[in-house]
Motif scaffolding. Structure first.
Motif, mmCIF file in Angstrom:
data_model
loop_
_atom_site.group_PDB
_atom_site.id
_atom_site.type_symbol
_atom_site.label_atom_id
_atom_site.label_comp_id
_atom_site.label_asym_id
_atom_site.label_seq_id
_atom_site.Cartn_x
_atom_site.Cartn_y
_atom_site.Cartn_z
ATOM 1 N N ASP A 158 0.814 -1.211 0.000
ATOM 2 C CA ASP A 158 0.000 0.000 0.000
ATOM 3 C C ASP A 158 0.852 1.267 0.000
ATOM 4 O O ASP A 158 0.353 2.350 -0.259
ATOM 5 N N HIS A 159 2.145 1.141 0.296
ATOM 6 C CA HIS A 159 3.041 2.303 0.375
ATOM 7 C C HIS A 159 4.145 2.241 -0.670
ATOM 8 O O HIS A 159 5.127 2.957 -0.571
ATOM 9 N N ALA A 160 3.969 1.419 -1.673
ATOM 10 C CA ALA A 160 5.018 1.225 -2.672
ATOM 11 C C ALA A 160 5.345 2.493 -3.447
ATOM 12 O O ALA A 160 6.466 2.675 -3.889
ATOM 13 N N ASP A 161 4.381 3.376 -3.604
ATOM 14 C CA ASP A 161 4.631 4.565 -4.407
ATOM 15 C C ASP A 161 5.077 5.777 -3.586
ATOM 16 O O ASP A 161 5.243 6.856 -4.128
ATOM 17 N N CYS A 162 5.292 5.610 -2.298
ATOM 18 C CA CYS A 162 5.675 6.744 -1.441
ATOM 19 C C CYS A 162 6.971 7.401 -1.898
ATOM 20 O O CYS A 162 7.076 8.630 -1.897
ATOM 21 N N ALA B 23 7.247 11.170 -3.067
ATOM 22 C CA ALA B 23 8.146 12.046 -2.301
ATOM 23 C C ALA B 23 9.140 12.744 -3.218
ATOM 24 O O ALA B 23 9.429 13.932 -3.042
ATOM 25 N N SER B 24 9.659 12.036 -4.217
ATOM 26 C CA SER B 24 10.628 12.671 -5.120
ATOM 27 C C SER B 24 9.961 13.749 -5.974
ATOM 28 O O SER B 24 10.552 14.793 -6.234
ATOM 29 N N VAL B 25 8.725 13.510 -6.396
ATOM 30 C CA VAL B 25 8.001 14.521 -7.174
ATOM 31 C C VAL B 25 7.706 15.735 -6.296
ATOM 32 O O VAL B 25 7.917 16.877 -6.705
#
Length: 136
Positions: free
Chosen positions: A21-25, A29-31
């Protein structure tokens, strides 16, 4: 007496797997770190009304160094938010312009800037109160 080679602490917990569920954090964050960077915000705002040359941007953004402007423009170009067009003149002319993706940031950046202006006094008051409490 001597050192025992028998393993005793074998009940170690299994390594935790990343939460799907947090794979895209990290990506988000970088964006956000690019978009939330103060110089990126200024560049996006300055390019909102059309292409600009490097020195024109530098004059418009008070306090930015040549190196920081170069790094900011490179980062925005790398992220697909700004395009760099070189015109074959002598000396070469280089224009920077927002891409469609970059233009999509204009409204959120403007809203964030307006929110900051509208709430600046409240934030400064809160900071002063916090600092006074901390010092006592």
């Amino acid at each position: 007496m001597g050192t025992s080679l028998k393993p005793e602490n074998t009940g170690l917990p299994a390594p935790r797997l990343p939460d799907p569920d947090h794979a895209d954090c990290r990506g988000v964050a970088s964006v956000l770190s690019r978009v939330g960077d103060k110089w990126s915000v200024f560049v996006i705002m300055m390019l909102s009304d059309g292409p600009k040359r490097f020195n024109e941007l530098k004059r418009m953004i008070n306090g930015i160094s040549q190196r920081m402007l170069t790094l900011t423009l490179r980062g925005l170009e790398r992220d697909g938010l700004v395009t760099r067009t070189i015109f074959p003149t002598i000396p070469p002319r280089v224009d920077y312009e927002l891409t469609d993706l970059g233009r999509g940031l204009q409204q959120p950046v403007k809203a964030l800037g307006e929110w900051a202006i509208d709430h600046l006094i409240q934030i400064e008051t809160a900071r002063t109160k916090f600092d006074q409490r901390k010092d006592s």
